[in-house]
Design an enzyme around this catalytic site. Structure first.
Site, PDB file in Angstrom:
ATOM      1  N   LYS A 284      -1.337  -0.429   2.900  1.00 18.44           N
ATOM      2  CA  LYS A 284      -1.994   0.838   2.558  1.00 18.44           C
ATOM      3  C   LYS A 284      -1.547   1.303   1.174  1.00 18.44           C
ATOM      4  O   LYS A 284      -0.441   0.966   0.752  1.00 18.44           O
ATOM      5  CB  LYS A 284      -1.587   1.917   3.577  1.00 18.44           C
ATOM      6  CG  LYS A 284      -2.190   1.774   4.957  1.00 18.44           C
ATOM      7  CD  LYS A 284      -1.703   2.904   5.865  1.00 18.44           C
ATOM      8  CE  LYS A 284      -2.254   2.758   7.280  1.00 18.44           C
ATOM      9  NZ  LYS A 284      -3.717   2.934   7.369  1.00 18.44           N
ATOM     10  N   ARG A 363      -6.023  -1.347  17.494  1.00 17.58           N
ATOM     11  CA  ARG A 363      -6.919  -1.957  18.495  1.00 17.58           C
ATOM     12  C   ARG A 363      -6.317  -3.227  19.073  1.00 17.58           C
ATOM     13  O   ARG A 363      -6.615  -3.596  20.204  1.00 17.58           O
ATOM     14  CB  ARG A 363      -8.296  -2.195  17.870  1.00 17.58           C
ATOM     15  CG  ARG A 363      -8.302  -3.158  16.717  1.00 17.58           C
ATOM     16  CD  ARG A 363      -9.547  -3.031  15.850  1.00 17.58           C
ATOM     17  NE  ARG A 363      -9.496  -1.848  14.983  1.00 17.58           N
ATOM     18  CZ  ARG A 363     -10.459  -1.481  14.148  1.00 17.58           C
ATOM     19  NH1 ARG A 363     -11.568  -2.189  14.045  1.00 17.58           N
ATOM     20  NH2 ARG A 363     -10.332  -0.401  13.407  1.00 17.58           N
TER      21      ARG A 363
HETATM   22  N1  BES Z   1      -3.521   4.321  11.805  1.00 20.88           N
HETATM   23  C1  BES Z   1      -4.687   4.016  11.070  1.00 20.88           C
HETATM   24  C2  BES Z   1      -5.789   5.069  11.211  1.00 20.88           C
HETATM   25  C3  BES Z   1      -5.469   6.430  10.654  1.00 20.88           C
HETATM   26  C4  BES Z   1      -5.925   6.798   9.417  1.00 20.88           C
HETATM   27  C5  BES Z   1      -4.792   7.347  11.410  1.00 20.88           C
HETATM   28  C6  BES Z   1      -5.672   8.044   8.921  1.00 20.88           C
HETATM   29  C7  BES Z   1      -4.542   8.601  10.908  1.00 20.88           C
HETATM   30  C8  BES Z   1      -4.989   8.958   9.680  1.00 20.88           C
HETATM   31  C9  BES Z   1      -5.271   2.676  11.542  1.00 20.88           C
HETATM   32  O1  BES Z   1      -4.343   1.754  11.963  1.00 20.88           O
HETATM   33  C10 BES Z   1      -5.978   2.094  10.362  1.00 20.88           C
HETATM   34  O2  BES Z   1      -5.313   1.776   9.414  1.00 20.88           O
HETATM   35  N2  BES Z   1      -7.300   1.983  10.457  1.00 20.88           N
HETATM   36  C11 BES Z   1      -8.072   1.449   9.394  1.00 20.88           C
HETATM   37  C12 BES Z   1      -9.048   0.476   9.987  1.00 20.88           C
HETATM   38  C13 BES Z   1      -9.740  -0.352   8.979  1.00 20.88           C
HETATM   39  C14 BES Z   1      -8.782  -1.331   8.339  1.00 20.88           C
HETATM   40  C15 BES Z   1     -10.866  -1.095   9.653  1.00 20.88           C
HETATM   41  C16 BES Z   1      -8.795   2.606   8.712  1.00 20.88           C
HETATM   42  O3  BES Z   1      -9.221   3.537   9.385  1.00 20.88           O
HETATM   43  O4  BES Z   1      -8.905   2.578   7.503  1.00 20.88           O
HETATM   44 MN    MN Z   2      -3.532   0.610  10.432  1.00 17.20          MN
END
Ligand code: BES
Ligand code: MN
Ligand code: ZN
Length: 509
Positions: A284, A363
């Protein structure tokens, strides 16, 4: 916070601060229509003490509006606080819950450590049980502050909170609501304190220990497993996420088995417990990454709900599974392009997952968590997860997303929202979304591209819930509050604990 229930008239209560609620009874519209703030108490001494200021027009009884009077004439209390609920026609139970939180958050920074709140009289059609419960819940919600690691904590806690119920009221109902409110309020605070912990203070192992300690306290059966057991269960999806971390994963299993309940449904609660989500190899950006300590909020919500279930003792069996892991980049970390095999179910081999993005880790751990819950006999499933940023984009910090493969199960969940006061909006599943996560090399991909991200994530989970009645709660936009509100501090919200609890309770025989 010490909580007590007192049957008396508000005027008699000797306390640092007495709070009463007010609604705006004005029904006319237009510029000439003045607000008509009206106190929700029949106590004449209180109405007399507030009469002048209510007539002045300074206080409009807007939602969470406050007004403080010192040395109110004719009252044993040193101060009188009036808290608004907004327009009478619109004021609902959640306004009462929030008003109690507002009263607490008014009290804390002023160094006042004692508060009594008069149960509203003649307030809508809400039952006294529900009102008493909502008030106590709201007080706990308001009392929580996230500054646990500040050397000199700022507002500490309100020491004593008293609910004042009119002497002539339905005692049994109010007592029951009060007791439930304490249990639910404390359970939600338990969840919030877990979510608040930084990643270095709450590793998967420590989350397991905190769950075990809670289980022991409230009389739940608890097992905490790690890598070896995950291998034995062939949880290839969960293991792939944890393999990049120096911290071992924790598979937390809690069981609530009330005496004499030998058949009927088994409710399965499955929570995402990513104690820190860096994104892994698909790392990230640095901005806001520190917030990813709250990526275990779904798991923490399940632990809070289980705590409340253990203490409220509904006649239904409940199992909770929390899949706790870090998601880290490392020489051993899983990589985009890897193919991993999820846990097998019944006599069928595990599904193969084509990893496209290691940041779609939630997931993966939930896939194995859902399968395990089914293997343990769960007949009805609910999962909660901070699963996608996309749900926040779609629904804002107002509603959480809810998905379900079963309409009557979803309706049952929806019924409980009137009690929990939490907002969920049903979002779509469907074959078209499933098509977006079909893999060329294996059974399923772990991401489905830029569009419909919350629904493709949900459809991924659906592959593992299959036809077991199931609800998926995406709480990514709701589990953390970015700005202070009158009734709740910024930080972890404890969102979903109350709704999950109500849903589980709804299956009691
Ligand atoms: N934990 C994150 C989702 C999240 C984002 C929670 C912002 C709280 C605040 C999750 O694991 C994630 O990174 N999801 C990605 C999925 C994508 C790679 C398909 C996302 O939402 O960007
Ligand atoms: Mn994630
Ligand atoms: Zn995550």
């Amino acid at each position: 916070m010490r909580t007590t229930l007192s049957f008396a008239s508000p005027a008699e209560i000797a306390t640092e601060l007495l709070a009463v609620l007010a609604v705006d009874t004005q029904t006319e519209k237009g510029p000439a229509a003045k607000p008509a703030p009206t106190l929700l108490t029949s106590d004449h001494a209180v109405t007399a003490a507030a009469a002048a200021v209510l007539a002045s027009g300074e206080f409009k009884a807007g939602a969470n509006e406050t007004l403080l009077l010192h040395a109110p004439a004719g009252l044993a209390a040193k101060r009188l606080l009036i808290v608004g609920l907004g327009k009478q026609a619109k004021a609902a139970l959640h306004n009462v819950r929030n008003a109690a939180g507002t009263a607490i958050r008014f009290t804390k920074p002023r160094g006042i450590r004692e508060l009594a709140l008069a149960l509203p009289e003649n307030f809508s059609e809400s039952l006294p049980l529900a009102e008493a419960r909502a008030i106590v819940e709201g007080a706990f919600v308001g009392d929580f502050d996230p500054d646990t690691y500040r050397s000199e904590r700022k507002d500490v806690s309100v020491q004593s909170f008293t609910v004042v119920a009119p002497a002539g009221s339905d005692r049994a109902a109010i007592e029951a609501g009060f007791n439930e409110g304490v249990i639910v309020g404390e359970s939600q605070s338990f969840t919030r304190s877990l979510v608040n912990e930084p990643g270095n203070k709450l590793t998967p192992t420590i989350m397991g220990q905190r769950a075990a300690a809670m289980a022991k306290e409230v009389g739940l059966a608890c097992e905490v497993h790690s890598t070896e057991k995950l291998r034995e269960l062939k949880m290839g999806a969960f293991l792939s996420v944890s393999q990049g971390s120096a911290e071992p994963p924790a598979l937390i299993v809690l069981r609530y088995e009330p005496e004499g309940v030998k058949d009927g449904p088994i409710i399965g609660l499955v929570g995402k417990g990513i104690t820190f989500d860096t994104g892994g190899i698909s790392i990230k950006p640095a901005d806001n990454m520190e917030k990813m300590k709250y990526d275990m909020a779904g798991g923490a919500a399940m632990l809070g709900a289980m705590r409340a279930i253990a203490l409220l003792k509904p006649k239904v069996r409940v199992i909770a599974i929390v899949c706790a892991s870090e998601n880290m980049p490392d020489g051993k970390a899983y990589k985009p392009g890897d193919v991993v095999t999820a846990m097998p179910f019944a006599d069928r081999p595990g599904k193969t997952i084509d990893i496209i993005n290691t940041d779609a880790e939630g997931r993966l751990v939930l896939a194995d968590g859902l399968t395990y819950a089914r293997q343990l006999g769960a007949t009805h499933l609910i999962d909660a997860a901070t699963l996608t940023g996309a749900i926040g984009v779609a629904l804002g910090q107002i509603n959480a997303g809810a998905f379900s493969n079963h309409d009557t199960t979803f309706e049952q969940f929806k019924t409980g929202l009137a009690v929990s006061g939490e907002k969920f909006w049903r979002m779509p599943l469907g074959d078209e979304y499933a098509d977006l996560i079909r893999s060329d090399i294996g059974d399923i991909k772990n991401t489905g591209g830029r569009f419909g991200g919350a629904s493709t994530a949900a459809e991924f989970l659906h592959t593992f819930a299959e036809d077991t009645p199931w609800i998926h709660l995406d709480i990514a936009g709701m589990a953390w509050i970015d700005e202070n509100r009158p009734y709740i501090a910024k930080g972890p919200s404890g969102f979903a604990v109350r709704s999950i609890l109500e849903w589980a309770k709804s299956y009691a025989s």
